[in-house]
Design a protein around this motif. Structure first.
Motif, mmCIF file in Angstrom:
data_model
loop_
_atom_site.group_PDB
_atom_site.id
_atom_site.type_symbol
_atom_site.label_atom_id
_atom_site.label_comp_id
_atom_site.label_asym_id
_atom_site.label_seq_id
_atom_site.Cartn_x
_atom_site.Cartn_y
_atom_site.Cartn_z
ATOM 1 N N LYS A 63 0.559 -1.057 0.187
ATOM 2 C CA LYS A 63 0.083 0.243 0.137
ATOM 3 C C LYS A 63 0.990 1.494 -0.036
ATOM 4 O O LYS A 63 0.760 2.232 -0.058
ATOM 5 C CB LYS A 63 -0.583 -0.049 1.065
ATOM 6 N N LYS A 64 2.196 1.080 0.470
ATOM 7 C CA LYS A 64 2.677 1.983 0.300
ATOM 8 C C LYS A 64 3.337 2.456 -0.557
ATOM 9 O O LYS A 64 3.176 1.632 -1.459
ATOM 10 C CB LYS A 64 3.850 1.963 1.709
ATOM 11 N N ASP A 65 4.001 3.725 -0.972
ATOM 12 C CA ASP A 65 4.779 4.136 -2.192
ATOM 13 C C ASP A 65 5.967 4.451 -2.667
ATOM 14 O O ASP A 65 6.404 5.152 -0.969
ATOM 15 C CB ASP A 65 4.354 5.845 -2.811
ATOM 16 N N GLN A 74 7.328 6.813 0.440
ATOM 17 C CA GLN A 74 7.302 6.554 1.272
ATOM 18 C C GLN A 74 8.579 5.292 1.346
ATOM 19 O O GLN A 74 8.269 4.534 2.333
ATOM 20 C CB GLN A 74 6.097 5.879 2.287
ATOM 21 N N GLU A 108 8.563 3.008 4.977
ATOM 22 C CA GLU A 108 6.998 2.613 4.877
ATOM 23 C C GLU A 108 7.313 1.466 4.210
ATOM 24 O O GLU A 108 6.044 0.183 5.118
ATOM 25 C CB GLU A 108 6.242 2.945 5.129
ATOM 26 N N TRP A 109 7.274 1.951 3.339
ATOM 27 C CA TRP A 109 7.335 1.017 2.249
ATOM 28 C C TRP A 109 7.951 -0.444 2.360
ATOM 29 O O TRP A 109 8.143 -1.806 2.244
ATOM 30 C CB TRP A 109 7.544 1.109 0.894
ATOM 31 N N GLU A 157 6.832 -2.881 4.948
ATOM 32 C CA GLU A 157 5.788 -3.354 4.373
ATOM 33 C C GLU A 157 6.249 -4.628 3.481
ATOM 34 O O GLU A 157 5.410 -5.840 4.127
ATOM 35 C CB GLU A 157 5.166 -2.517 4.009
#
Length: 556
Positions: free
Chosen positions: A438-440, A444, A447-448, A451
């Motif tokens: 969901k993270k770019d 991000q 965060e990516w 994930e």
């Protein structure tokens, strides 16, 4: 032995836990101490006119590169008592407000801040590398770097650093969770790895900052036409209009996400190697005839081979087809097919030399032989040729590999990690993620990364493996000769999507486990068709990415 000593001058440590802003970090993570050394290096860059100082500064860079390539260190420390954390309202350094509110005492936009601390019974901490010793060429540079470190963490967390003599170093309190032992980890600490210094340099943004201040000084010293020319050059290079209170290029906060599990020195216990849901006894088919194909043909080869297996096996059992009698996907592991390509060695070019069949570990060998015998053997008991029609790619013939000394690429033990397994694995074919992140990654990144690593951990558990100790990601494989994970020139095609579905992301992965792993290791949603195939790598603590493209170009 080589060690670094750290003494907290005030008797307490003030640093924020990486994952919890309201909790003090203790013990200090090795990566934080490395960043403190790097900060001392960056902040003392000499002028190019001072040749002696500049040479010493370059020696310090080489010493830091040596240090970042060492294995994760052991630590000696004593537990501290954490202070209660309270919100403190302070005026931020916001220079966009009016001049009347520049003085902190008169600012009305105060913001809550926390300053978690740990009171230390023993203010000394040691990072210990048991089997390493600093080369003489780096020792003086490391001593200079230690003298440059004045804090670790918050600016109030003042420290003194030094290189102690071996006889002065106490026994470690915690050690990295070793390859042959495992106990419940007491802490997971961030550590430096190969390329950390270059990463910190890019975040520090020193070159842009130096160019900015040099240009500003030149403008302020110039007059008339020369000043206008310098202002025009400044605005062209930076893309912003020149003004006196212009802010310099920012230094970005670094994020080091490589971690190591640590255990107390007296809690190591012997364990057996971990295994996957696939049997390490592979059926290997060697290529007899056909055009040379690279790993990019993985999908076509595995699809054609699966078709040949099902053609010779009626009815097709669930452990081969991967589907229940009613057509629904099987919930149990089933047959996986993957290519055996020339990778990971000098002059490797990724061409496929054969195919492997990874059988479910839970299946009886008698049942496996009964299902596959008509494919692999002729009626008179001789090895049969397996013909694969690959459309535009031509026709291949395969035969069961039975040579006493086959090529390294076709050796069962080297594919599966041998009888003792390997702790370090890297993908040859990219792993297809089981779900869309969901993270770019462009906006991000941290965060990516988190994930995607969580997706990889779930994939490891799905095939029976423990959570990896370290994970790294890249579009380039760690194995020489393997194509990039993205389609295109020298890239790996996306795995075909199901009707009505969209293509999933795929990435090359590097994994290090705290216990030896016996393969084969196949990860992700394409694991039954040759995607996500991992091969063992030398057991090393640092993520040593070498040039591994066919064009010998690395993208760390």
């Amino acid at each position: 032995m080589f060690a670094l000593g750290l003494h907290y001058l005030s008797g307490y440590a003030a640093a924020t836990e990486h994952s919890d802003r309201n909790r003090a970090e203790w013990p200090p993570h090795p990566a934080r101490i490395f960043m403190a050394l790097a900060a001392g290096y960056f902040e003392t860059e000499p002028t190019s006119e001072d040749s002696t100082a500049f040479l010493e500064w370059e020696e310090e860079a080489n010493a830091l590169r040596w240090l970042e390539n060492l294995p994760s260190p052991a630590l000696h420390f004593t537990e501290g008592s954490r202070r209660s954390v309270l919100d403190v309202y302070v005026p931020p350094n916001d220079m966009t407000v009016s001049k009347k509110t520049v003085i902190p005492a008169f600012r009305s936009n105060r913001q809550p801040r926390t300053f978690p601390k740990v009171h230390l019974a023993d203010p000394n901490v040691y990072l210990i590398w048991q089997d390493d010793q600093a080369p003489e060429t780096y020792f003086a540079a490391l001593e200079r770097l230690c003298r440059k470190v004045i804090r670790v963490g918050h600016s109030s967390s003042m420290v003194q650093m030094w290189i102690p003599q071996p006889e002065q170093v106490p026994e470690p309190t915690v050690v990295p969770n070793s390859n042959n032992h495992r106990a419940p980890s007491t802490c997971r600490l961030r550590v430096a790895g190969r390329g950390t210094l270059e990463y910190l340099k890019s975040q520090y943004n020193a070159e842009a900052s130096n160019a900015f201040f040099s240009a500003v000084d030149a403008i302020q010293s110039a007059k008339g036409k020369q000043k206008k020319t310098l202002v025009a050059e400044f605005e062209q290079n930076l893309g912003v209009p020149y003004k006196r209170n212009l802010n310099p290029p920012p230094s970005l906060r670094p994020t080091i996400s490589t971690t190591t599990d640590y255990v107390p020195v007296d809690e190591n216990v012997e364990i057996e190697p971990a295994t996957t849901v696939f049997s390490e006894q592979l059926l290997i088919l060697t290529k007899e005839e056909g055009p040379n194909l690279g790993l990019e043909a993985t999908w076509q080869l595995s699809t054609a081979l699966r078709g040949a297996i099902e053609k010779h096996c009626h009815p097709t059992p669930e452990w081969i087809s991967g589907h229940k009698p009613d057509g629904k996907p099987s919930e149990s592991p089933h047959l996986a097919l993957f290519p055996l390509a020339f990778v990971g060695q000098d002059y490797a070019d990724g061409h496929i030399m054969g195919m492997a069949l990874a059988l479910p570990r839970c299946m009886e060998s008698r049942e496996q032989g009964r299902a596959l015998s008509r494919l692999l053997y002729s009626p008179d008991g001789e090895n049969a040729e397996v013909t694969l029609t690959l459309g535009k790619l031509g026709v291949w013939t395969l035969k069961l590999e039975e040579r006493v000394s086959p090529p390294r690429t076709l050796r069962n033990d080297l594919i599966a990690g041998g009888p003792t397994g390997s702790t370090t694995w890297a993908s040859v074919t990219p792993m297809v993620l089981d779900r869309h992140p969901k993270k770019d990654p462009r906006t991000q990144r941290a965060e990516w990364f988190e994930e995607v690593t969580n997706i990889i951990v779930s994939s490891c558990k799905r095939i029976g493996l423990p959570k990896p100790e370290k994970i790294d990601l890249d579009t380039t494989s760690w194995h020489k000769g393997a194509p990039r994970s993205k389609p295109g020139s020298n890239g790996f095609p996306l795995m075909p999507a199901r009707p009505g579905g969209s293509n999933r992301s795929q990435i090359h992965v590097w994994l290090q486990f705290s216990v030896p792993v016996i393969g084969p290791v196949l990860l992700g949603s394409g694991r039954y068709r040759g995607y996500g195939l991992c091969k063992p790598m030398p057991d090393i603590e640092v993520q040593a990415k070498k040039p591994n493209h066919r064009n010998q170009k690395s993208t760390s």
